[in-house]
Design an enzyme around this catalytic site. Structure first.
Site, short mmCIF file in Angstrom:
data_model
loop_
_atom_site.label_atom_id
_atom_site.label_comp_id
_atom_site.label_asym_id
_atom_site.label_seq_id
_atom_site.Cartn_x
_atom_site.Cartn_y
_atom_site.Cartn_z
N TYR A 111 0.87 -1.23 -0.07
CA TYR A 111 -0.02 -0.05 -0.05
C TYR A 111 0.92 1.34 -0.06
O TYR A 111 2.05 1.19 0.36
CB TYR A 111 -0.95 -0.10 1.10
N PHE A 203 -2.20 -0.20 13.26
CA PHE A 203 -1.99 -1.58 12.05
C PHE A 203 -0.58 -1.92 11.88
O PHE A 203 -0.20 -2.75 11.72
CB PHE A 203 -3.05 -1.47 11.03
N ASP A 204 0.06 -0.65 11.19
CA ASP A 204 1.14 -0.93 10.59
C ASP A 204 2.36 -1.30 11.76
O ASP A 204 3.09 -2.36 11.40
CB ASP A 204 1.88 0.34 10.21
N THR A 205 2.24 -0.56 12.72
CA THR A 205 3.37 -0.95 13.76
C THR A 205 3.15 -2.41 14.28
O THR A 205 3.88 -2.97 14.49
CB THR A 205 2.98 -0.06 15.11
#
Length: 383
Positions: A111, A203-205
């Site tokens: 993304y 979410f990424d972490t």
């Protein structure tokens, strides 16, 4: 908080036309991006068409937008053969990525942010190690040597403080958790997504922490990155949500034990976590409040967040200071550091203030360590 949807004549996502199966599915999560969506997607599509050597697909993931975003996404999907779109009923970047990645059949999913702050020249270096099997996850980083970044001092300080906080609290090895430019092998995503609980900015972490704990290989690509002056990220609410996410992940059963032979740290580690969280919130509050006000509010906020987990931390309780005296001491020391800085350097900026606050936190830890050592020595002598 979920935003109510307005009644829009939104067409259903069309059935994708038949074309060569993509090697890369690239999600573009959006919420109310009617201004940037079309120029950004057209630019991204043209770049990939001209330079990317593999079949690709761009999926616009609309997070319950209430403006013309879904209409624009539908038109782009109808005009551009490699572009599709989906519409989610609830807001959340993590929720959008989960939906796109879970439904993908491409070997690599990824993304990027709709503002295209990250230079597109880094796309192939991001994806190539995943296609070759060299790595399982690839991230763009703004904090590694070779990255070229243009952004204001406030966002620079917040980003660096956040990633330092991750290293101190979760012992992570990656350098930049929140750069909106990532890719994952689909088989690795299938393992990780069921374990990720966050559906928003953390979410990424969480995904990266889980990947590292699972022994997956994370490849970092230094990127060119230009800050979007029209960014709509609410810094304070996002920072607080991230701190709650860090506490949840740190206290989860999967956090793992300390390596054999490494002594527990009863005070220094949680003190460092508190100090870095304080600096992060101070940097977010400072533009809207005076230094002493921002200092008091950020320190009280961090302390309030820490109260529910006191006694549940993986470090032993002995040596941890009593709550109210420790808070008073920390508040007095940090306020004094700011006052001294303002008196000696009246034109000092945010970086100097953060350095003064960090020095105050370090001096408190050193003083407490020295006091505990003196008490142990005097107690041994008395006995």
């Amino acid at each position: 908080m979920n935003h109510p949807l307005v009644a829009l004549p939104v067409p259903a996502p069309p059935s994708p036309p038949h074309h060569e199966e993509p090697v890369l599915d690239l999600a573009v999560p959006v919420f109310n991006e009617e201004t940037d969506l079309e120029p950004s997607v057209r630019r991204l599509h043209a770049y990939l068409r001209e330079t990317f050597p593999y079949p690709f697909r761009i999926i616009v993931a609309d997070n319950a937008s209430t403006d013309a975003t879904p209409l624009i996404a539908a038109r782009l999907a109808a005009e551009l053969p490699e572009v599709e779109w989906i519409r989610l009923a609830e807001k959340g970047r993590g929720r959008a990525l989960r939906a796109v990645w879970s439904a993908s059949s491409a070997p690599v999913v990824g993304y990027l942010d709709v503002d295209l702050s990250t230079g597109l020249a880094a796309l192939l270096p991001l994806v190539a190690p995943l296609l070759s099997g060299h790595s399982d996850v690839a991230i763009g980083t703004r904090l590694a040597p070779g990255a070229r970044v243009v952004r204001g001092p406030k966002r620079e300080a917040i980003s660096r403080c956040y990633n330092i906080l991750l290293r101190c609290t979760l012992s992570v090895g990656f350098s930049d958790a929140q750069c909106g430019f990532k890719a994952v092998r689909r088989d690795a995503a299938a393992r990780l997504l069921p374990l990720v609980r966050d559906s928003a900015w953390f979410f990424d972490t969480e995904l990266l922490v889980l990947a590292e704990r699972a022994g997956l290989r994370i490849h970092e690509v230094p990127v060119d990155w230009v800050d979007d002056p029209d960014s709509r990220v609410a810094l304070l609410s996002t920072a607080l949500a991230d701190l709650r996410g860090i506490a949840r992940v740190a206290l989860s059963p999967a956090r793992g034990a300390l390596p054999p032979g490494r002594p527990p740290r009863p005070y220094a580690v949680p003190a460092a976590a508190l100090a870095l969280a304080h600096l992060l919130l101070y940097a977010a509050l400072r533009p809207a409040a005076a230094g002493q006000v921002a200092n008091a509010l950020s320190l009280l906020a961090c302390w309030t967040l820490a109260v529910p987990v006191r006694g549940r931390l993986p470090w032993p309780a002995p040596g941890a200071p009593p709550a109210l005296p420790a808070l008073a001491a920390r508040l007095a020391l940090t306020a004094g550091a700011l006052a001294v800085l303002r008196h000696t350097v009246p034109a000092a900026g945010l970086r100097a203030e953060l350095a003064a606050l960090a020095a105050a936190h370090v001096s408190l830890v050193v003083a407490r360590s020295a006091l505990r050592g003196w008490r142990r020595r005097t107690g041994s002598a008395a006995s």
